[in-house]
Design a protein around this motif. Structure first.
Motif: not given
Length: 123
Positions: A45-66
């Motif tokens: 599972t992803i604890m921290h990830g980043e994707v870039k669309i054009g010049e914009s960065t989105l950070m994301f992670a997998e939901a957990t119980d916490q």
């Protein structure tokens, strides 16, 4: 102000079910590029990830119980609204608003399989 290269002053951070699926979705629909990705101790599972669309960065992670899911509503400019809208539907999104000409450009909306709304617009 010190900002790491490739980052902006404000960046969304999404907590999602199936973060890996989200990364695949944005790469397929918005031609996003996958950036740094850190897995949890389970190596799946992803604890921290980043994707870039054009010049914009989105950070994301997998939901957990916490960390409960925290999806977003995102506005994105694309080259071709209709093409991107259809591609999103083909990748499992559902229609929220079919593309139409509006005062601010051609725009339509989809809900992705991960709880996010995308407002897809071209000028």
């Amino acid at each position: 102000m010190n900002i790491p290269p490739g980052h902006q002053t404000v960046m969304p951070y999404l907590i999602l079910p199936n973060a890996r699926g989200f990364a695949d979705f944005v790469q397929a629909v918005f031609r996003a590029t996958l950036g740094p990705t850190t897995l949890r101790d389970d190596d799946t599972t992803i604890m921290h990830g980043e994707v870039k669309i054009g010049e914009s960065t989105l950070m994301f992670a997998e939901a957990t119980d916490q960390w409960a899911p925290q999806p977003a509503s995102l506005f994105v400019y694309v080259e071709n609204t209709d093409e991107t809208y259809q591609l999103a539907l083909a990748q499992g999104a559902t229609s929220v608003m079919e593309p139409a000409d509006r005062d601010y450009g051609r725009s339509g909306g989809v809900a992705d399989p991960f709880g996010n709304s995308w407002w897809i617009t071209s000028l």
